[in-house]
Design a protein around this motif. Structure first.
Motif, PDB file in Angstrom:
ATOM      1  N   ASP A  54       7.574  -1.761 -23.676  1.00 34.39           N
ATOM      2  CA  ASP A  54       6.888  -1.958 -22.399  1.00 34.39           C
ATOM      3  C   ASP A  54       6.170  -0.691 -21.949  1.00 34.39           C
ATOM      4  OD1 ASP A  54       6.341  -3.782 -20.176  1.00 34.39           O
ATOM      5  OD2 ASP A  54       7.594  -2.415 -18.993  1.00 34.39           O
ATOM      6  N   ILE A  55       6.781   0.464 -22.187  1.00 31.72           N
ATOM      7  CA  ILE A  55       6.151   1.725 -21.806  1.00 31.72           C
ATOM      8  C   ILE A  55       4.947   2.011 -22.700  1.00 31.72           C
ATOM      9  CG2 ILE A  55       6.528   4.237 -21.794  1.00 31.72           C
ATOM     10  CD1 ILE A  55       9.362   3.482 -20.584  1.00 31.72           C
ATOM     11  N   ALA A  56       5.051   1.696 -23.996  1.00 29.15           N
ATOM     12  CA  ALA A  56       3.895   1.852 -24.884  1.00 29.15           C
ATOM     13  C   ALA A  56       2.763   0.926 -24.435  1.00 29.15           C
ATOM     14  CB  ALA A  56       4.288   1.573 -26.335  1.00 29.15           C
ATOM     15  N   PHE A  57       3.096  -0.326 -24.130  1.00 31.14           N
ATOM     16  CA  PHE A  57       2.095  -1.274 -23.617  1.00 31.14           C
ATOM     17  C   PHE A  57       1.436  -0.736 -22.347  1.00 31.14           C
ATOM     18  CE2 PHE A  57       1.988  -4.327 -20.035  1.00 31.14           C
ATOM     19  CZ  PHE A  57       0.729  -4.872 -20.274  1.00 31.14           C
ATOM     20  N   GLY A  58       2.242  -0.323 -21.381  1.00 31.12           N
ATOM     21  CA  GLY A  58       1.696   0.178 -20.121  1.00 31.12           C
ATOM     22  C   GLY A  58       0.815   1.401 -20.314  1.00 31.12           C
ATOM     23  N   SER A  59       1.194   2.253 -21.246  1.00 30.06           N
ATOM     24  CA  SER A  59       0.390   3.445 -21.525  1.00 30.06           C
ATOM     25  C   SER A  59      -0.960   3.071 -22.115  1.00 30.06           C
ATOM     26  CB  SER A  59       1.138   4.366 -22.488  1.00 30.06           C
ATOM     27  OG  SER A  59       2.334   4.821 -21.902  1.00 30.06           O
ATOM     28  N   ALA A  60      -0.952   2.141 -23.076  1.00 30.30           N
ATOM     29  CA  ALA A  60      -2.208   1.702 -23.694  1.00 30.30           C
ATOM     30  C   ALA A  60      -3.084   0.963 -22.692  1.00 30.30           C
ATOM     31  CB  ALA A  60      -1.917   0.812 -24.898  1.00 30.30           C
ATOM     32  N   ALA A  61      -2.478   0.101 -21.903  1.00 31.87           N
ATOM     33  CA  ALA A  61      -3.236  -0.734 -20.974  1.00 31.87           C
ATOM     34  C   ALA A  61      -3.828   0.064 -19.819  1.00 31.87           C
ATOM     35  CB  ALA A  61      -2.344  -1.851 -20.437  1.00 31.87           C
ATOM     36  N   ASN A  62      -3.197   1.174 -19.458  1.00 32.80           N
ATOM     37  CA  ASN A  62      -3.675   1.956 -18.316  1.00 32.80           C
ATOM     38  C   ASN A  62      -4.491   3.178 -18.709  1.00 32.80           C
ATOM     39  OD1 ASN A  62      -2.672   0.864 -15.605  1.00 32.80           O
ATOM     40  ND2 ASN A  62      -0.897   0.629 -16.937  1.00 32.80           N
ATOM     41  N   ALA A  63      -4.450   3.578 -19.975  1.00 26.95           N
ATOM     42  CA  ALA A  63      -5.187   4.766 -20.411  1.00 26.95           C
ATOM     43  C   ALA A  63      -6.692   4.520 -20.298  1.00 26.95           C
ATOM     44  CB  ALA A  63      -4.817   5.122 -21.849  1.00 26.95           C
ATOM     45  N   GLY A  64      -7.356   5.454 -19.669  1.00 28.08           N
ATOM     46  CA  GLY A  64      -8.806   5.373 -19.548  1.00 28.08           C
ATOM     47  C   GLY A  64      -9.300   4.342 -18.556  1.00 28.08           C
ATOM     48  N   LYS A  65      -8.402   3.758 -17.790  1.00 28.85           N
ATOM     49  CA  LYS A  65      -8.788   2.737 -16.807  1.00 28.85           C
ATOM     50  C   LYS A  65      -8.723   3.350 -15.404  1.00 28.85           C
ATOM     51  CE  LYS A  65      -8.571  -0.672 -19.964  1.00 28.85           C
ATOM     52  NZ  LYS A  65      -7.870  -0.124 -21.076  1.00 28.85           N
ATOM     53  N   HIS A  66      -9.524   2.824 -14.501  1.00 30.48           N
ATOM     54  CA  HIS A  66      -9.509   3.308 -13.116  1.00 30.48           C
ATOM     55  C   HIS A  66      -8.647   2.438 -12.217  1.00 30.48           C
ATOM     56  CE1 HIS A  66     -12.468   6.311 -14.050  1.00 30.48           C
ATOM     57  NE2 HIS A  66     -13.225   5.386 -14.611  1.00 30.48           N
ATOM     58  N   HIS A  67      -8.319   1.221 -12.686  1.00 31.52           N
ATOM     59  CA  HIS A  67      -7.493   0.316 -11.901  1.00 31.52           C
ATOM     60  C   HIS A  67      -6.213   0.009 -12.651  1.00 31.52           C
ATOM     61  CE1 HIS A  67     -11.453  -0.250 -10.069  1.00 31.52           C
ATOM     62  NE2 HIS A  67     -10.757  -0.460  -8.963  1.00 31.52           N
ATOM     63  N   SER A  68      -5.125  -0.158 -11.914  1.00 27.46           N
ATOM     64  CA  SER A  68      -3.812  -0.379 -12.508  1.00 27.46           C
ATOM     65  C   SER A  68      -3.726  -1.696 -13.255  1.00 27.46           C
ATOM     66  CB  SER A  68      -2.734  -0.364 -11.415  1.00 27.46           C
ATOM     67  OG  SER A  68      -2.705   0.893 -10.774  1.00 27.46           O
ATOM     68  N   VAL A  69      -3.070  -1.654 -14.400  1.00 21.19           N
ATOM     69  CA  VAL A  69      -2.749  -2.850 -15.173  1.00 21.19           C
ATOM     70  C   VAL A  69      -1.246  -3.054 -15.072  1.00 21.19           C
ATOM     71  CG1 VAL A  69      -2.731  -3.910 -17.465  1.00 21.19           C
ATOM     72  CG2 VAL A  69      -4.683  -2.512 -16.749  1.00 21.19           C
ATOM     73  N   VAL A  70      -0.838  -4.276 -14.728  1.00 24.91           N
ATOM     74  CA  VAL A  70       0.581  -4.614 -14.603  1.00 24.91           C
ATOM     75  C   VAL A  70       0.921  -5.716 -15.599  1.00 24.91           C
ATOM     76  CG1 VAL A  70       0.714  -3.918 -12.178  1.00 24.91           C
ATOM     77  CG2 VAL A  70       0.119  -6.273 -12.758  1.00 24.91           C
ATOM     78  N   SER A  71       2.208  -5.847 -15.900  1.00 23.54           N
ATOM     79  CA  SER A  71       2.665  -6.872 -16.843  1.00 23.54           C
ATOM     80  C   SER A  71       2.655  -8.253 -16.205  1.00 23.54           C
ATOM     81  CB  SER A  71       4.100  -6.578 -17.295  1.00 23.54           C
ATOM     82  OG  SER A  71       4.157  -5.389 -18.023  1.00 23.54           O
ATOM     83  N   LEU A  72       2.168  -9.236 -16.962  1.00 22.86           N
ATOM     84  CA  LEU A  72       2.304 -10.643 -16.576  1.00 22.86           C
ATOM     85  C   LEU A  72       3.469 -11.273 -17.340  1.00 22.86           C
ATOM     86  CD1 LEU A  72      -1.365 -11.985 -16.467  1.00 22.86           C
ATOM     87  CD2 LEU A  72       0.191 -11.649 -14.547  1.00 22.86           C
ATOM     88  N   THR A  73       3.444 -11.101 -18.663  1.00 24.89           N
ATOM     89  CA  THR A  73       4.519 -11.633 -19.509  1.00 24.89           C
ATOM     90  C   THR A  73       4.705 -10.716 -20.697  1.00 24.89           C
ATOM     91  OG1 THR A  73       3.067 -12.956 -20.916  1.00 24.89           O
ATOM     92  CG2 THR A  73       3.947 -14.040 -18.948  1.00 24.89           C
TER      93      THR A  73
END
Length: 136
Positions: A54-73
């Motif tokens: 989950d932490i690897a996912f969150g790191s990839a999903a939020n890197a280089g983005k200006h808006h937060s990405v949160v988990s859906l499933t």
């Protein structure tokens, strides 16, 4: 690249997880196996493996983005026991949309044996990441 998750995720610190690399839509994180994250059979606890993914996912999903990405499933398949540490998780974007995106996360033991796979779906919010000037 500034790492939003590394600066703000407290569970990551508790589990001694290190984000080794994070760039837009890819991240690699590792976690040592210790007495605090193994189960009663002496193998990596499933919850610890999922937290690493989950932490690897969150790191990839939020890197280089200006808006937060949160988990859906998230869906995890445990394939083999994790008994040789450190464990390593690699997250990669497999489908990107304007708001919904899918990441595949592979989790390996120290011998590079695939021990689990995770598919995580994230949602890009309209909430900006906290300012770099704010404390974690």
């Amino acid at each position: 690249m500034d790492n939003f998750v590394a600066k703000n995720d407290k569970l990551m610190r508790l589990l001694n997880i290190t984000i080794e690399e994070a760039r837009e839509d890819y991240a690699r994180a590792s976690m040592p196996l210790t007495n605090d994250n193994i189960n009663g059979m002496g193998m990596a606890h499933g919850g610890a493996i999922f937290s690493l993914a989950d932490i690897a996912f969150g790191s990839a999903a939020n890197a280089g983005k200006h808006h937060s990405v949160v988990s859906l499933t998230s869906h995890v398949e445990f394939l083999r026991p994790g008994s040789v540490g450190p464990l390593v998780a690699e997250a990669r974007l497999v489908r990107g949309g304007q708001h919904v995106m899918n990441y595949e996360v592979d989790i390996f033991d120290a011998n590079e044996v695939l021990i689990a796979k995770c598919l995580s779906t994230g949602f890009r919010t309209n909430l900006p990441h906290p300012s770099e000037n704010e404390d974690a």
